[in-house]
Design a protein around this motif. Structure first.
Motif, PDB file in Angstrom:
ATOM      1  N   TRP A  10       0.803  -1.221   0.000  1.00  0.00           N
ATOM      2  CA  TRP A  10       0.000   0.000   0.000  1.00  0.00           C
ATOM      3  C   TRP A  10       0.836   1.270   0.000  1.00  0.00           C
ATOM      4  CZ3 TRP A  10      -1.060   4.245   3.059  1.00  0.00           C
ATOM      5  CH2 TRP A  10      -2.248   4.924   2.740  1.00  0.00           C
ATOM      6  N   PHE A  11       1.849   1.355   0.843  1.00  0.00           N
ATOM      7  CA  PHE A  11       2.600   2.611   0.944  1.00  0.00           C
ATOM      8  C   PHE A  11       3.309   2.979  -0.342  1.00  0.00           C
ATOM      9  CE2 PHE A  11       2.114   1.594   5.481  1.00  0.00           C
ATOM     10  CZ  PHE A  11       1.535   2.777   5.887  1.00  0.00           C
ATOM     11  N   PRO A  12       3.919   2.033  -1.102  1.00  0.00           N
ATOM     12  CA  PRO A  12       4.478   2.424  -2.399  1.00  0.00           C
ATOM     13  C   PRO A  12       3.424   2.985  -3.335  1.00  0.00           C
ATOM     14  CG  PRO A  12       5.376   0.321  -1.717  1.00  0.00           C
ATOM     15  CD  PRO A  12       4.290   0.656  -0.745  1.00  0.00           C
ATOM     16  N   GLY A  13       2.144   2.520  -3.188  1.00  0.00           N
ATOM     17  CA  GLY A  13       1.092   3.058  -4.033  1.00  0.00           C
ATOM     18  C   GLY A  13       0.855   4.528  -3.763  1.00  0.00           C
ATOM     19  N   VAL A  14       0.887   4.934  -2.483  1.00  0.00           N
ATOM     20  CA  VAL A  14       0.729   6.349  -2.141  1.00  0.00           C
ATOM     21  C   VAL A  14       1.884   7.168  -2.697  1.00  0.00           C
ATOM     22  CG1 VAL A  14       0.585   7.982  -0.232  1.00  0.00           C
ATOM     23  CG2 VAL A  14      -0.593   5.786  -0.076  1.00  0.00           C
ATOM     24  N   LEU A  15       3.108   6.673  -2.518  1.00  0.00           N
ATOM     25  CA  LEU A  15       4.275   7.394  -3.018  1.00  0.00           C
ATOM     26  C   LEU A  15       4.234   7.496  -4.535  1.00  0.00           C
ATOM     27  CD1 LEU A  15       7.006   5.837  -0.712  1.00  0.00           C
ATOM     28  CD2 LEU A  15       5.931   8.084  -0.495  1.00  0.00           C
ATOM     29  N   PHE A  16       3.752   6.430  -5.180  1.00  0.00           N
ATOM     30  CA  PHE A  16       3.646   6.450  -6.643  1.00  0.00           C
ATOM     31  C   PHE A  16       2.712   7.556  -7.096  1.00  0.00           C
ATOM     32  CE2 PHE A  16       3.541   4.756 -10.869  1.00  0.00           C
ATOM     33  CZ  PHE A  16       2.247   4.971 -11.309  1.00  0.00           C
ATOM     34  N   ALA A  17       1.534   7.653  -6.445  1.00  0.00           N
ATOM     35  CA  ALA A  17       0.558   8.667  -6.836  1.00  0.00           C
ATOM     36  C   ALA A  17       1.114  10.067  -6.651  1.00  0.00           C
ATOM     37  CB  ALA A  17      -0.725   8.484  -6.021  1.00  0.00           C
ATOM     38  N   CYS A  18       1.803  10.281  -5.515  1.00  0.00           N
ATOM     39  CA  CYS A  18       2.332  11.622  -5.250  1.00  0.00           C
ATOM     40  C   CYS A  18       3.444  11.992  -6.217  1.00  0.00           C
ATOM     41  CB  CYS A  18       2.826  11.686  -3.814  1.00  0.00           C
ATOM     42  SG  CYS A  18       1.514  11.535  -2.579  1.00  0.00           S
ATOM     43  N   SER A  19       4.339  11.039  -6.483  1.00  0.00           N
ATOM     44  CA  SER A  19       5.491  11.357  -7.318  1.00  0.00           C
ATOM     45  C   SER A  19       5.112  11.555  -8.768  1.00  0.00           C
ATOM     46  CB  SER A  19       6.530  10.234  -7.202  1.00  0.00           C
ATOM     47  OG  SER A  19       6.007   9.029  -7.715  1.00  0.00           O
ATOM     48  N   ALA A 246     -20.210  12.250 -20.004  1.00  0.00           N
ATOM     49  CA  ALA A 246     -19.174  13.044 -19.351  1.00  0.00           C
ATOM     50  C   ALA A 246     -18.898  12.433 -17.987  1.00  0.00           C
ATOM     51  CB  ALA A 246     -19.605  14.506 -19.204  1.00  0.00           C
ATOM     52  N   GLY A 247     -17.649  12.545 -17.536  1.00  0.00           N
ATOM     53  CA  GLY A 247     -17.298  11.975 -16.243  1.00  0.00           C
ATOM     54  C   GLY A 247     -16.049  12.621 -15.672  1.00  0.00           C
ATOM     55  N   ALA A 248     -15.772  12.322 -14.403  1.00  0.00           N
ATOM     56  CA  ALA A 248     -14.606  12.886 -13.731  1.00  0.00           C
ATOM     57  C   ALA A 248     -14.155  11.929 -12.638  1.00  0.00           C
ATOM     58  CB  ALA A 248     -14.924  14.260 -13.146  1.00  0.00           C
ATOM     59  N   ARG A 249     -12.892  12.095 -12.228  1.00  0.00           N
ATOM     60  CA  ARG A 249     -12.324  11.278 -11.152  1.00  0.00           C
ATOM     61  C   ARG A 249     -11.314  12.104 -10.371  1.00  0.00           C
ATOM     62  NH1 ARG A 249      -9.752   5.168 -11.133  1.00  0.00           N
ATOM     63  NH2 ARG A 249      -8.230   5.515  -9.470  1.00  0.00           N
ATOM     64  N   LEU A 250     -11.326  11.949  -9.041  1.00  0.00           N
ATOM     65  CA  LEU A 250     -10.355  12.555  -8.145  1.00  0.00           C
ATOM     66  C   LEU A 250      -9.691  11.462  -7.317  1.00  0.00           C
ATOM     67  CD1 LEU A 250     -12.401  15.577  -6.705  1.00  0.00           C
ATOM     68  CD2 LEU A 250     -10.557  15.706  -8.396  1.00  0.00           C
ATOM     69  N   ASP A 251      -8.371  11.536  -7.181  1.00  0.00           N
ATOM     70  CA  ASP A 251      -7.612  10.629  -6.320  1.00  0.00           C
ATOM     71  C   ASP A 251      -6.806  11.468  -5.347  1.00  0.00           C
ATOM     72  OD1 ASP A 251      -7.832   7.722  -7.493  1.00  0.00           O
ATOM     73  OD2 ASP A 251      -7.604   9.053  -9.228  1.00  0.00           O
ATOM     74  N   MET A 252      -6.940  11.183  -4.070  1.00  0.00           N
ATOM     75  CA  MET A 252      -6.236  11.982  -3.070  1.00  0.00           C
ATOM     76  C   MET A 252      -5.623  11.088  -1.999  1.00  0.00           C
ATOM     77  SD  MET A 252      -9.582  13.672  -1.208  1.00  0.00           S
ATOM     78  CE  MET A 252     -10.414  13.958  -2.799  1.00  0.00           C
ATOM     79  N   THR A 253      -4.492  11.538  -1.474  1.00  0.00           N
ATOM     80  CA  THR A 253      -3.867  10.890  -0.334  1.00  0.00           C
ATOM     81  C   THR A 253      -4.186  11.704   0.901  1.00  0.00           C
ATOM     82  OG1 THR A 253      -1.810  12.111  -0.698  1.00  0.00           O
ATOM     83  CG2 THR A 253      -2.003   9.961  -1.732  1.00  0.00           C
ATOM     84  N   LEU A 254      -4.584  11.006   1.962  1.00  0.00           N
ATOM     85  CA  LEU A 254      -4.976  11.642   3.210  1.00  0.00           C
ATOM     86  C   LEU A 254      -3.958  11.259   4.269  1.00  0.00           C
ATOM     87  CD1 LEU A 254      -8.784  10.788   3.011  1.00  0.00           C
ATOM     88  CD2 LEU A 254      -7.632  12.854   2.206  1.00  0.00           C
ATOM     89  N   GLY A 255      -2.982  12.115   4.483  1.00  0.00           N
ATOM     90  CA  GLY A 255      -1.893  11.789   5.382  1.00  0.00           C
ATOM     91  C   GLY A 255      -0.992  10.738   4.757  1.00  0.00           C
ATOM     92  N   THR A 256      -0.463   9.862   5.580  1.00  0.00           N
ATOM     93  CA  THR A 256       0.453   8.819   5.088  1.00  0.00           C
ATOM     94  C   THR A 256      -0.179   7.440   5.093  1.00  0.00           C
ATOM     95  OG1 THR A 256       1.339   8.506   7.322  1.00  0.00           O
ATOM     96  CG2 THR A 256       2.472  10.102   5.870  1.00  0.00           C
ATOM     97  N   THR A 257      -1.448   7.339   5.506  1.00  0.00           N
ATOM     98  CA  THR A 257      -2.038   6.006   5.664  1.00  0.00           C
ATOM     99  C   THR A 257      -3.356   5.806   4.933  1.00  0.00           C
ATOM    100  OG1 THR A 257      -3.183   6.672   7.699  1.00  0.00           O
ATOM    101  CG2 THR A 257      -0.961   5.719   7.924  1.00  0.00           C
ATOM    102  N   ALA A 258      -3.873   6.809   4.243  1.00  0.00           N
ATOM    103  CA  ALA A 258      -5.204   6.670   3.656  1.00  0.00           C
ATOM    104  C   ALA A 258      -5.268   7.286   2.270  1.00  0.00           C
ATOM    105  CB  ALA A 258      -6.261   7.308   4.560  1.00  0.00           C
TER     106      ALA A 258
END
Length: 684
Positions: A10-19, A246-258
Motif C-alpha cells: 500500500w505505501f508504495p502506491g501512495v508514493l507512486f501517486a504523489c510522485s 461526461a465523467g470525472a475522477r479525483l484521487d487523493m492521499t490523506l496523510g500517510t495512511t489513507a
C-alpha cells in the motif's frame, strides 16, 4: 510466490501517486514491448480482491490491457471482449450486444456479473447488463479482468459463469490533455476529450467528455420466413444510435495512511429500434419502429486506510440513477450500495479478508400492458451480504489453499450460501497448476417474479395451435421462482518460457440445477370468440451440465512480431430441460498478430471463428439456428509525432454480412457487415 504484506503493497502506491502527480501522462509500452513474463506478472485483483500476479491467480482469468484497447481501436467494451477465450460476444444490432461466459448467452445474460471500478452494473429487471449504457472513455481504461467460472464467493450472486471487471486508470497516470476524433461507415462519427492535472499536493484529477453516432445495421429478409420478411419490409428497420457522456475522477492521499477516490459520470442516449408486437389480427404480429431514450448518472466513493503494517480497511459507497423510456417498457431505478472490507494477515501463513455489504434498489416501472405488464408499478429490493476468505500458505513458494464463502439474503430468494475452495501448486518456477470447486447462485429477476409478457400470438389452425381461435401466449412471473444453482469443478495449468512462449489452459465441468423453465398453468377461454389465452409460468424444473476446454497461447517470434491463439471448446447437455437464452457455440477461435513494422508504425490483425449455435425460444416453439461465421479485423497505427497518432481500422473483413445473434423475444435479426473507420489522437 506469496504476495507482499499490506504495508509493502500500500505505501508504495501512495508514493507512486504523489510522485507522478506532477508529471505528464507517461507513454505506456506497447504489448509487443513487454516480455511474456512481464505480461504474466500483470497485477490482477478480481480473483481474490487482493493484488496478485496473473500467473499466480487460481482461476481461469484473462486480462485485456489498456494499451491493447487503444492499439486495436476498440470503441466499446463488448468489442474489446470479443477474443477472450470462453466468452461468446455477439452483436445484436447497432446498439445492443450479448456477452456470456461458458454458455447461456442472451440480450440479458443472467449468469455474468459485470463491475466497473468495483461498481456492479447488473440490472434487476431482466437479470443482466444493458451493455449500451456501460461506457467510459476507452483511453482511460487501465485493464479489463475477465474471470470465467464462478466468482460468487467474493463478488456475490449472479457471478455464476464469470466476472468482468473494468478498471480505470489512476488520475495520476492521465495528466495533461488527450483528444480523439474519428469517422467511418458504421462508426459514423466519434470524439472524446480528457484533461487531467495536479489540483493540490496529494490530489490529482481528470474530467472527460465523449460522444458518438453509429449507423444502422441492415435487416436481411433471408433470416426470417418469407411472410415475416414481407411484413417487416413494409416498415422502417432503423437501429441507429447516438450517445454523449461526461465523467470525472479525483484521487487523493490523506496523510500517510489513507487514500480516497471519488468518481462519477452521466450519459444521455437515443436509440432507434424495431420490435415485435403480437396482434389479434392476421398476420398476428407487427413490427413498429420506436425510439428509446436512456439517461443516467452515478457517483462512487472508495476510501482505503492502512490500520497497521499488515491490516487495511476499505469502504466503498456508490449511488446510481438510471432511466429508460420506450414504448414497450421503461423504468426509473435508483441503487444505493455500501460495502466494507477488512484485509489483514495472521502470522506468515494466513491472509484474511472479510466484509459485509448492503444494496437497496428502488425501481419505478412503466409498462405497455398489451405486451408487458406487472403486478405493481413500484418495486423495492434489499440485498444483505457477508463474506470471508482465508488464503493459506501450505508450503512457502509452492502450495497455497484458499477458502472463501459468501452469505447473502435477497428479497426474492431469502438466504444463499456460496462457497469456493481453490488450490494452487507451483512445482517449478515456470509451471503453475490450480484447481477450484465452487457453488454459486443466480437470484431471480423482477421478470421472473412479477411480469406478464405476451410472448406471441399463435394463428388459428396452425402447427402449434390446432384451435380455431387466436391463442395468446403469456409468460407469467412466479413469486415462488427460486435461485438457479451451479456446482463447478475447474482446473488449470500455466507455463511461461523465459522469452518466447506461454500457455494458459483451463478445463471445467458445471452441474446446473433449478434452472429456469416454463410450465403451462392454465388456458383461459373467457375471452372467446376474440381469442384464448395460454399462461406459461416460470419454474425451476430444468437442469443439465456443460464442460469444456479453454486455452490461450502466446508466441514471441522476435522483438517485432508476436502471435496469440485463443481457443474454446464446450459441450452442453440439458436433456432435462432447455436452457434459456442462446446455446453456446461449440468452438470459438481467434488468432491475433502484432507486427511492429518500424518504431513509429505497428499493424494488428485478428482472425476469429464462431461456431454455429442456437437461440432458444422462451416458449419452445421456434428455436433458431445461427450459422457459423468468421472474419478478420485489421488495425494500423502510425505515430506521426511524439504527441500525434493516426490510426485506421477495418472490422469483419472477408466474410460479408452475417447474423451474430437472433434475440429470443421482441426483436428482429440484423446483419453485421464489414466496416472501416479512422482515428486521430493527440496527447499533450
Amino acid at each position: 510466490m506469496r504476495k507482499q504484506g499490506m504495508a509493502k503493497l500500500w505505501f508504495p502506491g501512495v508514493l507512486f501517486a504523489c510522485s507522478h502527480a506532477v508529471e505528464a501522462a507517461s507513454q505506456t509500452p506497447s504489448p509487443i514491448d513487454l516480455s511474456l513474463q512481464e505480461l504474466l506478472d500483470i497485477e490482477v485483483t478480481t480473483v481474490s480482491r487482493q493484488a496478485e500476479s496473473l500467473s499466480s491467480a487460481a482461476a481461469a482469468i484473462y486480462v485485456i490491457t489498456g494499451e491493447e484497447i487503444r492499439q486495436r481501436g476498440f470503441q466499446s467494451i463488448p468489442q474489446a471482449l470479443r477474443d477472450v477465450p470462453g466468452l461468446h460476444v455477439a452483436q445484436i444490432d447497432a446498439q445492443k450486444w450479448a456477452v456470456s461466459s461458458r454458455g447461456f448467452n442472451g440480450r440479458f445474460n443472467n449468469k455474468m456479473l459485470v463491475l466497473i471500478d468495483g461498481r456492479s452494473v447488473y440490472s434487476p429487471e431482466f437479470s443482466g447488463v444493458y451493455w449500451e449504457v456501460q461506457d467510459t472513455l476507452m483511453a482511460d481504461i487501465e485493464r479489463i479482468e475477465v474471470i470465467r467460472g464462478p466468482g460468487a464467493a467474493i463478488w456475490g450472486a449472479n457471478a455464476v459463469n464469470g466476472v468482468i471487471n473494468i478498471i480505470s486508470r489512476h488520475s495520476a497516470d492521465t495528466q495533461g490533455g488527450y483528444a480523439e476524433i474519428g469517422a467511418g461507415d458504421y462508426q459514423q462519427a466519434f470524439a472524446g476529450f480528457r484533461y487531467g492535472g495536479r489540483l493540490a499536493p496529494g490530489l490529482t484529477g481528470r474530467a472527460y467528455v465523449k460522444a458518438f453516432k453509429r449507423d444502422d445495421l441492415a435487416f436481411d429478409p433471408a433470416d426470417v420466413n418469407p411472410s415475416t420478411a414481407a411484413l417487416i419490409s413494409q416498415t422502417e428497420t432503423d437501429n441507429s444510435w447516438w450517445k454523449q457522456q461526461a465523467g470525472a475522477r479525483l484521487d487523493m492521499t490523506l496523510g500517510t495512511t489513507a487514500t480516497l477516490r471519488l468518481s462519477g459520470a452521466a450519459y444521455d442516449s437515443m436509440m432507434d429500434q424495431t420490435v415485435t408486437i403480437p396482434t389479434l389480427t392476421d398476420p398476428y404480429i407487427d413490427y413498429p419502429n420506436i425510439s428509446s431514450v436512456s439517461r443516467g448518472w452515478h457517483l462512487l466513493g472508495d476510501y482505503t486506510r492502512a490500520l497497521s503494517a499488515d491490516s487495511q480497511l476499505n469502504l466503498k459507497v456508490y449511488f446510481d440513477h438510471a432511466k429508460r423510456d420506450e414504448s414497450l417498457f421503461g423504468y426509473s431505478r435508483d441503487t444505493l450500495d455500501v460495502e466494507m472490507s477488512h484485509h489483514f494477515e495472521i502470522g506468515a501463513r494466513h491472509e484474511l479478508l472479510w466484509g459485509m455489504g448492503y444494496r437497496h434498489i428502488d425501481n419505478e416501472l412503466d409498462t405497455n400492458m398489451s405486451v408487458i405488464d406487472t403486478r405493481g408499478d413500484n418495486e423495492s429490493t434489499n440485498l444483505w451480504s457477508l463474506f470471508v476468505q482465508d488464503q493459506i500458505t501450505l508450503k512457502p513458494e509452492m502450495l497455497w489453499l484458499t477458502l472463501a464463502t459468501r452469505f447473502e439474503h435477497h428479497a426474492y430468494s431469502d438466504f444463499e450460501w456460496q462457497p469456493t475452495v481453490r488450490l494452487s501448486w507451483q512445482p517449478a518456477e515456470r509451471h503453475r497448476f490450480w484447481t477450484a470447486v465452487s457453488r454459486a447462485v443466480r437470484t431471480p429477476s423482477q421478470l421472473e417474479h412479477e411480469y406478464f409478457i405476451n410472448a406471441g400470438n399463435l394463428a388459428p389452425l396452425s402447427a402449434f395451435n390446432p384451435t380455431g381461435f387466436v391463442n395468446r401466449l403469456i409468460l407469467q412471473g412466479n413469486s415462488d421462482f427460486d435461485s438457479e444453482v451451479v456446482k463447478s469443478i475447474e482446473a488449470g495449468y500455466r507455463y511461461a518460457s523465459q522469452h518466447a512462449f506461454s500457455l494458459d489452459t483451463a478445463v471445467f465441468y458445471n452441474d446446473y440445477d433449478d434452472l429456469r423453465s416454463n410450465q403451462v398453468t392454465e388456458t383461459d377461454f373467457s375471452t372467446l370468440p376474440a381469442y384464448i389465452t395460454t399462461f406459461s409460468a416460470f419454474d425451476n424444473d430444468a437442469s443439465g451440465k456443460n464442460y469444456g476446454l479453454e486455452l490461450s497461447a502466446n508466441w514471441m517470434i522476435n522483438q517485432r512480431l508476436k502471435l496469440r491463439l485463443n481457443y474454446s471448446y464446450i459441450e452442453s447437455d440439458f436433456s432435462e430441460g432447455q436452457p434459456q437464452n442462446t446455446d453456446a457455440p461449440e468452438q470459438l477461435v481467434s488468432l491475433f498478430a502484432n507486427w511492429r513494422i518500424s518504431d513509429d508504425i505497428d499493424l494488428t490483425a485478428t482472425w476469429r471463428y464462431v461456431d454455429r449455435n442456437q437461440s432458444i425460444d422462451p416458449v419452445q416453439v421456434d428455436n433458431q439456428t445461427i450459422d457459423a461465421y468468421h472474419g478478420v479485423d485489421l488495425g494500423l497505427n502510425w505515430q506521426l509525432t511524439p504527441d500525434l497518432q493516426l490510426s485506421v481500422f477495418a472490422r469483419d473483413l472477408f466474410y460479408g454480412s452475417h447474423v451474430e445473434y437472433k434475440a429470443e423475444l421482441l426483436s428482429i435479426p440484423y446483419r453485421v457487415e464489414p466496416s472501416f473507420y479512422g482515428r486521430l489522437t493527440l496527447e499533450y
